[in-house]
Design an enzyme around this catalytic site. Structure first.
Site, PDB file in Angstrom:
ATOM      1  N   ARG A 242      -8.347  12.194  12.843  1.00 53.69           N
ATOM      2  CA  ARG A 242      -6.925  11.872  13.052  1.00 53.69           C
ATOM      3  C   ARG A 242      -6.054  13.141  13.047  1.00 53.69           C
ATOM      4  NH1 ARG A 242      -5.220   6.845   9.554  1.00 53.69           N
ATOM      5  NH2 ARG A 242      -3.422   7.061  10.920  1.00 53.69           N
TER       6      ARG A 242
ATOM      7  N   ASP B 215       2.002  -1.260  11.835  1.00 57.38           N
ATOM      8  CA  ASP B 215       0.673  -1.637  11.340  1.00 57.38           C
ATOM      9  C   ASP B 215       0.307  -3.073  11.706  1.00 57.38           C
ATOM     10  OD1 ASP B 215       0.248   0.833  10.260  1.00 57.38           O
ATOM     11  OD2 ASP B 215       0.965   0.285   8.265  1.00 57.38           O
TER      12      ASP B 215
ATOM     13  N   LYS C 178       0.835  -1.208   0.000  1.00 50.58           N
ATOM     14  CA  LYS C 178       0.000   0.000   0.000  1.00 50.58           C
ATOM     15  C   LYS C 178       0.870   1.260   0.000  1.00 50.58           C
ATOM     16  CE  LYS C 178      -2.736   0.725   3.703  1.00 50.58           C
ATOM     17  NZ  LYS C 178      -2.550   2.047   4.343  1.00 50.58           N
ATOM     18  N   SER C 179       1.886   1.293   0.858  1.00 54.13           N
ATOM     19  CA  SER C 179       2.734   2.491   0.952  1.00 54.13           C
ATOM     20  C   SER C 179       3.458   2.748  -0.369  1.00 54.13           C
ATOM     21  CB  SER C 179       3.780   2.304   2.050  1.00 54.13           C
ATOM     22  OG  SER C 179       3.169   2.204   3.300  1.00 54.13           O
TER      23      SER C 179
ATOM     24  N   SER D  59       7.341   8.791  12.169  1.00 54.06           N
ATOM     25  CA  SER D  59       6.201   8.633  11.262  1.00 54.06           C
ATOM     26  C   SER D  59       6.653   8.829   9.826  1.00 54.06           C
ATOM     27  CB  SER D  59       5.119   9.663  11.608  1.00 54.06           C
ATOM     28  OG  SER D  59       4.261   9.862  10.506  1.00 54.06           O
TER      29      SER D  59
ATOM     30  N   ARG E 281      -7.584  -3.294   9.641  1.00 53.47           N
ATOM     31  CA  ARG E 281      -6.637  -4.225  10.272  1.00 53.47           C
ATOM     32  C   ARG E 281      -7.237  -4.893  11.515  1.00 53.47           C
ATOM     33  NH1 ARG E 281      -2.574  -3.205   6.855  1.00 53.47           N
ATOM     34  NH2 ARG E 281      -1.855  -1.066   6.581  1.00 53.47           N
TER      35      ARG E 281
END
Ligand code: S3P
Length: 432
Positions: free
Chosen positions: A122, A315, A22-23, A167, A388
């Protein structure tokens, strides 16, 4: 909102591939869009998060073709994006909104970014603050700490930034803005987060230096189109690693998984718990390490998890929590406060759901203690709208007493639309 009931399995066996990372998929669209020439991407993840990124660039005038096999991005160069005529919807995707905020900070036009009910809760200050320091004008709810965010970009100056959090989204947002800044911009983080941006920037010809948990990017350098092949997502593979480890009689080969060292924390943790996971045929794909993973069911034991491994497995903790619930003894997790600001508060969500399955869990501010049980209970659990959490609880169901019903599983489509189909193909069930 659909719910799904997963029955216990007698084993997990076979050979599978998981969808693209995904990243890396997000970054391939972003860099392809601002490079010169035609970038092609194979193995692109067609999950909702990545489609949000693709649609955002289409809305900024970038032609992107997708024949189902290859995504082709017609890059217009560093200054080729056009002002979008409407608000950009990033859906559930933190990577889309935070990286785009960085990229849009460097554009001399106006744009507005928003997302779904979860994304709008968020924290965005973590990107707004450094980007404002670079000279971008960004407004948003609650003193620009929550989306929607309105960005008036352009004319950025280089900064040296010490990020308070490890991050990759913060680091990458600043790196993207740095391409438009006057001079060299550096970001340093407490502990190295995933380095896909650093690797892909290099591949596209950006000028950058990496150092101990930091990176420096030079502004004003044009990027060149590339052919990208995206490896399978280790985060998606982890659900199957845990499934095979905890279900007796299992042996599973997961082909073509990205094993970038900034992402392999879960493999290390699961191995330290006694898990049998082998990396076979290690190779490289578009600047990223890749391997096939062979996993066999194992007797797991509780471990202590803290420190630098945490960002490298960030994750994977919902799945690791399930492994811990099936392990002998206690697993303690610390230094994982970031889990509280993911798609949902993953510490609270996993603690509540594991308790429903009869597992003793003590929560603390930055982690939790999980005491493993002989066999998980059955019943109803809640995904909290988090992909998830939904997939981890589906894995827990494989070793539950009589099956588990997981609420609101539509969210799985954000990162792994084929998850339930693949799970079914590898799960053997007891004869009725
Ligand atoms: C990501 C970075 C991580 C991760 C997310 C994807 C990325 O988030 O949790 O799923 O692609 O850069 P943080 O940067 O918030 O840790």
């Amino acid at each position: 909102m659909n719910s799904i009931t997963i029955k216990p399995a007698t084993s997990i066996r076979g050979e599978i591939s998981v969808p693209g990372d995904k990243s890396i998929s997000h970054r391939s669209i972003m860099l392809g869009a601002i490079a010169n020439g035609l970038t092609t991407v194979r193995g692109f993840l067609r999950g909702e998060d990545n489609m949000a990124t693709m649609n955002a660039f289409r809305a900024m005038g970038v032609e992107i073709d997708d024949d189902g096999e290859t995504v082709a991005i017609h890059g217009n160069g560093l200054h080729g994006l056009k002002e979008p005529t409407d608000v950009i919807d990033c859906g559930n995707s933190g990577t889309t909104i935070r990286l785009l905020t960085g990229l849009l900070a460097g554009q001399s036009f106006f744009s507005v970014l928003t997302g779904d009910q979860y994304l709008r809760k968020r924290p965005m200050k973590r990107v707004v603050e450094p980007l404002s320091r670079m000279g971008a004008s960004i407004l948003g709810r609650n003193q620009a700490s929550l989306a929607p965010l309105a960005i008036n970009g352009g004319d950025l100056n280089a900064i040296g930034y010490e990020s308070p959090v490890s991050s990759a989204q913060v680091k990458s947002a600043i790196m993207l803005a740095a391409l438009y800044a006057d001079g060299e911009t550096s970001v340093r983080e407490p502990s190295l987060s995933r380095d896909h941006s650093e690797r892909m920037f290099r591949l596209f010809g950006a000028e950058l230096q990496t150092f101990n948990s930091g990176v420096t990017v030079r502004g004003g350098v044009e990027l060149q189109a590339r052919e990208i092949r995206v490896p399978g997502d280790i985060s998606s593979a982890t659900f199957f690693l845990v499934a095979a480890l905890i279900t007796p009689g299992s042996e599973l080969l997961i082909r073509n998984v990205g094993v970038n060292p900034t992402r392999t924390g879960a493999i290390e943790i699961l191995r330290s718990m006694g898990g049998s996971i082998e990396l076979l045929d290690e190779r490289e794909l578009s600047g990223e390490p890749v391997a096939d993973l062979l996993v066999r069911s194992s007797r797991l034991k509780g471990v202590e998890i803290a420190g630098h491994v945490v960002p490298r497995a960030i994750d994977e903790f919902p799945a690791i929590c399930v492994a811990a619930a099936c392990a002998e003894g206690k697993t303690t997790l610390r230094d994982a406060r970031e889990l509280r600001v993911k798609e949902t508060d993953r510490i609270a969500a996993m603690a509540a759901n594991l308790r429903r399955l009869g597992v003793a869990v003590d929560e603390c501010d930055d982690g939790m203690d999980i005491s493993g049980v002989e066999r998980l209970g059955s019943g109803a659990v809640e995904s909290c709208g988090d992909h998830r959490i939904a997939m981890s609880l589906s894995v827990a169901a494989l070793v539950s007493r009589g099956g588990i019903t997981i609420s609101d599983t539509d969210c799985v489509a954000t990162s792994f639309p084929s998850f339930f189909r693949i799970l079914e193909t590898v799960s053997a069930q007891a004869a009725p």
